[in-house]
Design an enzyme around this catalytic site. Structure first.
Site, PDB file in Angstrom:
ATOM      1  N   TYR A  17       0.840  -1.210   0.000  1.00 27.06           N
ATOM      2  CA  TYR A  17       0.000   0.000   0.000  1.00 27.06           C
ATOM      3  C   TYR A  17       0.867   1.250   0.000  1.00 27.06           C
ATOM      4  CZ  TYR A  17      -3.689  -3.277   0.959  1.00 27.06           C
ATOM      5  OH  TYR A  17      -4.558  -4.327   0.854  1.00 27.06           O
ATOM      6  N   CYS A  18       2.048   1.142   0.579  1.00 27.17           N
ATOM      7  CA  CYS A  18       2.932   2.296   0.660  1.00 27.17           C
ATOM      8  C   CYS A  18       4.372   1.799   0.656  1.00 27.17           C
ATOM      9  CB  CYS A  18       2.648   3.091   1.931  1.00 27.17           C
ATOM     10  SG  CYS A  18       3.603   4.594   2.061  1.00 27.17           S
ATOM     11  N   PRO A  19       5.163   2.095  -0.327  1.00 30.85           N
ATOM     12  CA  PRO A  19       4.976   3.111  -1.367  1.00 30.85           C
ATOM     13  C   PRO A  19       4.025   2.719  -2.496  1.00 30.85           C
ATOM     14  CG  PRO A  19       7.101   2.039  -1.626  1.00 30.85           C
ATOM     15  CD  PRO A  19       6.511   1.508  -0.357  1.00 30.85           C
TER      16      PRO A  19
ATOM     17  N   ILE B 295       7.660  -2.277   0.877  1.00 33.40           N
ATOM     18  CA  ILE B 295       6.979  -1.697   2.038  1.00 33.40           C
ATOM     19  C   ILE B 295       7.675  -0.400   2.420  1.00 33.40           C
ATOM     20  CG2 ILE B 295       6.154  -3.916   2.919  1.00 33.40           C
ATOM     21  CD1 ILE B 295       8.502  -3.935   4.853  1.00 33.40           C
ATOM     22  N   SER B 296       7.021   0.355   3.321  1.00 37.24           N
ATOM     23  CA  SER B 296       7.567   1.662   3.689  1.00 37.24           C
ATOM     24  C   SER B 296       8.941   1.517   4.341  1.00 37.24           C
ATOM     25  CB  SER B 296       6.642   2.352   4.690  1.00 37.24           C
ATOM     26  OG  SER B 296       5.340   2.424   4.180  1.00 37.24           O
TER      27      SER B 296
END
Lengths: 80, 380
Positions: A17-19, B295-296
């Protein structure tokens, strides 16, 4: 019969979902040589809209969108 | 026979893991495992603090501690940086030429801003991902009176909410100082919305409309012309600026890029998204920003990964296979202004949901900024 295009590199961005899948694609396109087909796997339904939109604006080539089991495989060729 | 675990990188992840590991070994009454943490200096910086430094909301010293004082007894710290990792020999070569053999290696070498990847970035842009850069930006903002502040974002970058937080806090600071009327804020983002996370993007859109913050989407820096004060983009549109705040693209650590058969060309290590083992090497685990996972790159994901990695490492020491699995969990506070914050949480299987901003959440964030040091010791 249409020729099947194979990806040179695949990014598994399912559940990202992120990034997110498009950012992963842009990151990877910066690394690879011109002509490379990068395939990104996305479970985000929005990717089938966002990635072609970006490819058009950035003048990269969308080569395919394949629906797989629970995700889309989207191929983009780096052209510049 | 004593087994040695070498953890390369003494940032959030490496420090937190080292402390949790010695605690777990003590609980198990094991004295046959040596834990070595390889850092690169005497100092530990709380990196999210640089956002506040750049906006002159806090002084740098507030976010520094002595690394050695953060460690529990039993962690052997060396501050000679790792120069090269040799998988075949199962060893780490340090900058002074000495060699550390390992039974298990944890790579926690982080992500690092690259000010030279985009031509003209170093000359034309200010940023806040290192302390010298944050101070340079702080000084430039102090003197800035009118014109356009352009915010542009490189990929990948650490802490994906930081550019948005910077923008919202900047607006608030300029209003408080009665400077906002003469200054345009133009925030740009690489993809089709204002943030990767859809609820955050929608919330940001509302904030921007209320606060007269301008925005553009599909903006990816290609080159910066510092003389003309223009950003050229991959999408073919140019953006002029009076002061440019650029989020630099990040790379993996030099030690990864300098080691054979370890990372990809940008220095990210191929990692199993569940077990956090390096793909193809059961003696190496990868923690935090150093992975190639989609992922972040943020302290929060690292925090959640520590528990999984610790469980798998303890099992590996006993000759068992990795059974603990990371689910991609992240939790990020987002500062809305100087008095309110919101947060977002999600994992591989659960998309983020919006949460209304509130003063209470701002104070939770402020409290976390102070209790970070406890989380490093494995208390939180």
């Amino acid at each position: 019969m249409a020729e099947t295009i194979h990806a040179d590199k695949t990014i598994d961005a399912r559940g990202s979902y992120c990034p997110g899948p498009l950012m992963e694609l842009i990151k990877t396109l910066k690394q690879v040589p011109v002509g490379t087909v990068v395939e990104v796997w996305s479970s985000d339904a929005g990717s089938k809209r966002d990635i072609p939109q970006w490819a058009e604006r950035a003048k990269q080539e969308l080569v395919y969108i394949r629906d797989e089991d629970g995700y889309a495989a989207i191929g983009v060729r780096k052209v510049k | 026979m004593t087994q040695r675990i070498v953890i390369v990188g003494a940032g959030s992840g490496g420090t937190m893991l080292a402390n949790n590991l010695v605690k777990a070994l003590r609980e198990q009454q094991r004295d046959d495992v040596e834990v070595v943490l390889v850092g690169n200096g005497e100092d530990h910086l709380y990196q999210p603090g640089l956002l506040y430094v750049a906006l002159d909301l806090e002084l740098p010293a507030h976010f520094h501690r002595r690394q050695r004082r953060l460690l529990l007894p039993g962690v052997h710290l060396t501050n000679i940086p790792a120069a090269r990792i040799d998988r075949k020999e199962q060893g780490v070569q340090l900058a002074d030429g000495s060699h550390l053999a390992y039974d298990y290696l944890v790579i926690a070498t982080g992500s690092h801003p690259d000010l030279d990847e985009i031509s003209g970035f170093r000359q034309g842009a200010y940023s806040f991902y290192t302390e010298p850069e944050a101070l340079r930006l702080r000084d430039a903002l102090r003197d800035f009176r009118q014109g356009r502040i352009l915010i542009t974002i490189g990929i990948p970058h650490k802490c994906p909410v930081a550019p948005l937080e910077f923008t919202l806090l900047l607006d608030d600071v300029l209003r408080r100082q009665e400077r906002r009327k003469e200054i345009e804020i133009l925030y740009t983002y690489p993809i089709a919305r204002l943030h990767s996370l859809e609820p955050v993007a929608q919330w940001a859109q509302e904030q921007f409309e209320q606060r007269d913050i301008h925005s553009e989407i599909f903006v990816n820096m290609e080159e910066i012309d510092a003389n003309e004060q223009v950003v050229h983009t991959m999408e073919g549109i140019d953006y002029s600026y009076d002061l440019l705040v650029g989020i630099p693209p990040h790379k993996g650590a030099a030690v990864i890029r300098n080691s054979p058969d370890l990372g990809d060309p940008d220095g990210w290590v191929p990692t199993d998204r569940k077990t956090l083992q390096m793909k193809g090497d059961e003696h190496i685990f990868v923690l935090g920003d150093a992975t190639d996972l989609p992922i972040s790159k943020a302290g929060s994901t690292t925090h959640y990964e520590v528990a999984v990695l610790l469980g798998n490492l303890l099992r590996a020491l006993d000759g068992s296979r990795a059974t603990q699995t990371y689910n991609g969990k992240a939790f990020c506070f987002i500062e809305a202004d100087e008095a309110q914050a919101t947060y977002i949480t999600f994992d591989y299987d659960h998309p983020p949901q919006p949460v209304a901003a509130s003063p209470l959440l701002h104070w939770f964030k402020a409290a976390y900024n102070e209790t970070y040091w406890l989380s490093l010791r494995g208390v939180l």
